[in-house]
Design a protein around this motif. Structure first.
Motif, PDB file in Angstrom:
ATOM      1  N   GLY A  23       2.788   7.281 -12.157  1.00  9.85           N
ATOM      2  CA  GLY A  23       1.369   7.175 -12.436  1.00  9.85           C
ATOM      3  C   GLY A  23       0.876   5.740 -12.438  1.00  9.85           C
ATOM      4  N   PRO A  24      -0.232   5.460 -13.149  1.00 10.53           N
ATOM      5  CA  PRO A  24      -0.828   4.112 -13.131  1.00 10.53           C
ATOM      6  C   PRO A  24       0.068   3.022 -13.681  1.00 10.53           C
ATOM      7  CG  PRO A  24      -2.368   5.734 -14.025  1.00 10.53           C
ATOM      8  CD  PRO A  24      -1.043   6.424 -13.933  1.00 10.53           C
ATOM      9  N   SER A  25       1.174   3.380 -14.327  1.00 17.42           N
ATOM     10  CA  SER A  25       2.073   2.361 -14.874  1.00 17.42           C
ATOM     11  C   SER A  25       2.773   1.560 -13.785  1.00 17.42           C
ATOM     12  CB  SER A  25       3.111   2.994 -15.798  1.00 17.42           C
ATOM     13  OG  SER A  25       3.826   4.024 -15.158  1.00 17.42           O
ATOM     14  N   VAL A  26       2.471   1.834 -12.519  1.00 16.19           N
ATOM     15  CA  VAL A  26       3.001   0.989 -11.446  1.00 16.19           C
ATOM     16  C   VAL A  26       2.556  -0.463 -11.633  1.00 16.19           C
ATOM     17  CG1 VAL A  26       3.167   2.818  -9.718  1.00 16.19           C
ATOM     18  CG2 VAL A  26       1.058   1.535  -9.930  1.00 16.19           C
ATOM     19  N   VAL A  27       1.382  -0.649 -12.255  1.00 16.00           N
ATOM     20  CA  VAL A  27       0.909  -2.012 -12.523  1.00 16.00           C
ATOM     21  C   VAL A  27       1.912  -2.735 -13.413  1.00 16.00           C
ATOM     22  CG1 VAL A  27      -0.968  -3.399 -13.448  1.00 16.00           C
ATOM     23  CG2 VAL A  27      -1.478  -1.212 -12.339  1.00 16.00           C
ATOM     24  N   LEU A  28       2.384  -2.061 -14.449  1.00 14.71           N
ATOM     25  CA  LEU A  28       3.396  -2.629 -15.335  1.00 14.71           C
ATOM     26  C   LEU A  28       4.715  -2.832 -14.599  1.00 14.71           C
ATOM     27  CD1 LEU A  28       4.253  -3.508 -18.180  1.00 14.71           C
ATOM     28  CD2 LEU A  28       4.791  -1.105 -18.667  1.00 14.71           C
ATOM     29  N   GLY A  29       5.024  -1.926 -13.680  1.00 11.28           N
ATOM     30  CA  GLY A  29       6.263  -2.034 -12.918  1.00 11.28           C
ATOM     31  C   GLY A  29       6.356  -3.343 -12.150  1.00 11.28           C
ATOM     32  N   ILE A  77      19.636   3.987  -6.933  1.00  8.36           N
ATOM     33  CA  ILE A  77      19.589   4.502  -5.563  1.00  8.36           C
ATOM     34  C   ILE A  77      20.760   5.443  -5.296  1.00  8.36           C
ATOM     35  CG2 ILE A  77      19.702   3.845  -3.127  1.00  8.36           C
ATOM     36  CD1 ILE A  77      18.322   1.206  -3.941  1.00  8.36           C
ATOM     37  N   VAL A  78      21.954   5.073  -5.775  1.00  6.11           N
ATOM     38  CA  VAL A  78      23.143   5.902  -5.555  1.00  6.11           C
ATOM     39  C   VAL A  78      22.990   7.249  -6.244  1.00  6.11           C
ATOM     40  CG1 VAL A  78      25.598   6.128  -6.094  1.00  6.11           C
ATOM     41  CG2 VAL A  78      24.721   3.990  -5.149  1.00  6.11           C
ATOM     42  N   VAL A  79      22.512   7.247  -7.486  1.00  5.17           N
ATOM     43  CA  VAL A  79      22.311   8.515  -8.205  1.00  5.17           C
ATOM     44  C   VAL A  79      21.325   9.398  -7.470  1.00  5.17           C
ATOM     45  CG1 VAL A  79      21.355   9.520 -10.314  1.00  5.17           C
ATOM     46  CG2 VAL A  79      22.951   7.609 -10.470  1.00  5.17           C
ATOM     47  N   ARG A  80      20.239   8.805  -6.998  1.00  2.41           N
ATOM     48  CA  ARG A  80      19.251   9.570  -6.234  1.00  2.41           C
ATOM     49  C   ARG A  80      19.860  10.153  -4.969  1.00  2.41           C
ATOM     50  NH1 ARG A  80      15.253   5.904  -3.214  1.00  2.41           N
ATOM     51  NH2 ARG A  80      17.142   5.795  -1.934  1.00  2.41           N
ATOM     52  N   ALA A 121      12.585   1.211  -8.057  1.00  3.40           N
ATOM     53  CA  ALA A 121      13.259   1.021  -6.761  1.00  3.40           C
ATOM     54  C   ALA A 121      12.261   0.916  -5.612  1.00  3.40           C
ATOM     55  CB  ALA A 121      14.267   2.141  -6.520  1.00  3.40           C
ATOM     56  N   PRO A 122      11.310   1.869  -5.461  1.00  4.94           N
ATOM     57  CA  PRO A 122      10.333   1.689  -4.380  1.00  4.94           C
ATOM     58  C   PRO A 122       9.425   0.482  -4.589  1.00  4.94           C
ATOM     59  CG  PRO A 122       9.787   3.626  -5.704  1.00  4.94           C
ATOM     60  CD  PRO A 122      11.162   3.192  -6.104  1.00  4.94           C
ATOM     61  N   LEU A 123       9.076   0.165  -5.849  1.00  6.33           N
ATOM     62  CA  LEU A 123       8.239  -1.007  -6.085  1.00  6.33           C
ATOM     63  C   LEU A 123       8.962  -2.288  -5.684  1.00  6.33           C
ATOM     64  CD1 LEU A 123       6.509  -0.287  -9.526  1.00  6.33           C
ATOM     65  CD2 LEU A 123       5.460  -0.327  -7.264  1.00  6.33           C
ATOM     66  N   PHE A 162       0.828  -1.201   0.000  1.00  2.00           N
ATOM     67  CA  PHE A 162       0.000   0.000   0.000  1.00  2.00           C
ATOM     68  C   PHE A 162       0.868   1.259   0.000  1.00  2.00           C
ATOM     69  CE2 PHE A 162      -2.467  -3.138   2.668  1.00  2.00           C
ATOM     70  CZ  PHE A 162      -3.181  -3.632   1.597  1.00  2.00           C
ATOM     71  N   ARG A 163       1.918   1.237   0.799  1.00  2.47           N
ATOM     72  CA  ARG A 163       2.784   2.411   0.906  1.00  2.47           C
ATOM     73  C   ARG A 163       3.603   2.607  -0.372  1.00  2.47           C
ATOM     74  NH1 ARG A 163       5.538   5.333   4.893  1.00  2.47           N
ATOM     75  NH2 ARG A 163       6.757   6.927   3.816  1.00  2.47           N
ATOM     76  N   VAL A 164       4.286   1.565  -0.829  1.00  3.78           N
ATOM     77  CA  VAL A 164       5.181   1.743  -1.960  1.00  3.78           C
ATOM     78  C   VAL A 164       4.420   1.953  -3.254  1.00  3.78           C
ATOM     79  CG1 VAL A 164       6.980   0.383  -0.855  1.00  3.78           C
ATOM     80  CG2 VAL A 164       5.427  -0.732  -2.441  1.00  3.78           C
ATOM     81  N   THR A 165       3.220   1.365  -3.365  1.00  2.00           N
ATOM     82  CA  THR A 165       2.431   1.583  -4.577  1.00  2.00           C
ATOM     83  C   THR A 165       2.064   3.047  -4.706  1.00  2.00           C
ATOM     84  OG1 THR A 165       1.553  -0.672  -4.501  1.00  2.00           O
ATOM     85  CG2 THR A 165       0.346   0.920  -5.819  1.00  2.00           C
ATOM     86  N   SER A 166       1.692   3.666  -3.605  1.00  2.00           N
ATOM     87  CA  SER A 166       1.361   5.098  -3.634  1.00  2.00           C
ATOM     88  C   SER A 166       2.588   5.943  -3.935  1.00  2.00           C
ATOM     89  CB  SER A 166       0.751   5.518  -2.287  1.00  2.00           C
ATOM     90  OG  SER A 166      -0.451   4.829  -2.048  1.00  2.00           O
TER      91      SER A 166
END
Length: 456
Positions: free
Chosen positions: A43-49, A408-411, A199-201, A32-36
């Motif tokens: 955007g909605p492409s998290v489903v594809l992620g 993650i390192v670049v971020r 990364a969050p997904l 729930f947290r990482v999806t948001s």
């Protein structure tokens, strides 16, 4: 100094409990947290992620399946034992285990806090003391674990059954309530945003390896656990993709970002009150199954560290009657409670993704090196996966984990350039790199102290 007599871990878990452990820790509050969070990036492409990450996670699980099909699959050491026995480097393996313990204790405290927030504010604004609720749920699961792994397994199965029913109640009718316009635009920040969201997904999948820590308590573990890994992860991918597809199809992402009970908000749109109650109960089970499974890991890792002389001997003691590492469990509870009381969850939780990615990277490298480093152990594997697929999966995992590390390192480098250290400290925004370096240094110092005390 010789430790007092101790008992042994009991093999009271079967295949059903193993599936419940894996699914329970993955289909938890994290999705729930990482999806948001990921929706804000792409955007909605998290489903594809989730679907893009699935082959990578499956590839990363294959080295676990291979190692667990060897005699190492009879112990609770997991990747710590696999890396140590392959590379013969206890210092490196200790730091890896140390970072994992910190990450899991941080996750445990976060889950307890999420449970309290959900109970006090997500269900209905009843008020109350969040810290007291969070500590109470941790104390409850400490009691369950202290009574024996059979209690843990039975409760995990029951909670997962409720969770499974709630997912079906949410997803099946939810497919008919989807508003296609909510998926447009599908990519809100182009390719760069989609890649940044991976990364969050990935954090939603992180933790699957905790099943390896239960190997010392699963009956016929070398035969059952490799299959549980692969089939359980496939089932989890279906759950992740379907839940996120329904969530973002029923409600716009903006409506879910600030919600403390997103699945309950989605269910209220198309389900009658009884159905919504089932979904709310399932959301609570998602959190509690994760708490239950997360609490198991640090004490089992500490058990193996103590057995190898890398942690105080008292951490390796198992209760002779109940077969549980009670002192390790009590220490886990105490440290998680301290994080909750201090309000400093970020110092342990923010290294979780980077620490786990590095762990998976080293573990996959261990499988690639195993045929040369320990051909006898490599020959003892019993899993029915072709050698070319084992090596190809490990190589894919190494490449993917290296890519995630670079993201993650670049971020983090950008964050280091954007703010001063003082500003990051004041705002509780230390980067994963800073926390990783700090905790690694602390782990090496602890490793040195323990080794010196045990030296003859």
């Amino acid at each position: 100094m010789t430790a007092p007599p101790t008992g042994r871990l009991r093999r009271d878990l079967g295949r059903l409990e193993s599936y419940a452990l894996l699914l329970g820790i993955l289909v938890g509050a994290g999705i729930f947290r990482v999806t948001s969070d990921a929706w804000a990036l792409t955007g909605p492409s998290v489903v594809l992620g989730y679907l893009v990450l699935a082959p990578v996670v499956l590839a990363t699980s294959i080295p676990y399946a291979v190692f667990l099909s060897t005699p190492l699959g009879l112990t609770a050491g997991g990747e710590y034992t696999h890396i140590t026995r392959t590379f013969g480097s206890p210092g490196l393996a200790f730091v890896v285990a140390w970072l994992k313990i910190i990450a899991y204790i941080g996750a445990l405290a976060y889950l307890a806090q999420t449970f309290a927030d959900y109970v006090l504010h997500g269900l209905s604004p009843i008020g109350g003391a969040p810290l007291l609720v969070a500590l109470s749920v941790l104390a409850f699961f400490l009691f369950i674990h202290a009574r024996g792994v059979r209690w843990f397994g039975t409760l995990q199965v029951l909670m997962c059954l409720v969770l499974g029913v709630s997912i079906l109640v949410l997803v099946v009718p939810g497919c008919f309530a989807i508003v296609p316009a909510n998926y447009s635009p599908f990519f809100t920040a182009g390719v760069s945003g989609f890649l940044a969201a991976l990364a969050p997904l990935f954090f939603a999948y992180a933790g699957f390896e905790s099943l390896a820590q239960a190997a010392g308590e699963v009956r016929d573990s070398t035969r059952h656990l490799p299959g549980v890994f692969l089939r359980g992860l496939l089932a989890t991918t279906v759950v992740f993709a379907s839940m996120s597809a329904v969530a973002f199809g029923v409600l716009p992402g903006e409506s879910l970002r600030g919600s403390t009970a997103p699945m309950a908000d989605v269910a209220r749109v198309y389900l009658p009150r009884a159905g919504s109650v089932v979904v709310v109960l399932g959301a609570l089970m998602a959190i509690t199954t994760s708490i239950n499974a997360t609490m198991l890991v640090p004490s089992r890792l500490a058990l193996m560290l103590a057995a190898d002389g890398l942690a105080p001997a008292w951490l390796g003691q198992v209760h002779p009657r109940y077969g549980t590492p009670r002192r390790g469990l009590l220490l886990t509870f105490a440290l998680a409670s301290l994080l909750l009381a201090s309000g400093q969850l970020s110092v342990a939780l923010h290294i979780a993704v980077l620490a786990m990615v590095l762990l998976y990277l080293l573990h996959s490298l261990a499988l690639l090196a195993l045929p040369r480093r320990d051909p006898v152990l490599f020959a003892s594997r019993t899993v029915r996966i072709p050698v070319w697929l084992q090596r190809g999966a490990a190589l894919l995992s190494v490449l993917a984990m290296t890519g995630l590390v670079l993201v993650i390192v670049v971020r983090d480098v950008r964050a280091l350039r954007a703010e001063t250290l003082q500003a990051r400290l004041a705002g509780g925004r230390l980067t994963s790199l800073e926390l990783l370096c700090g905790w690694s240094a602390a782990g090496l110092a602890l490793h040195t102290v323990v080794r010196r005390r045990r030296a003859p």
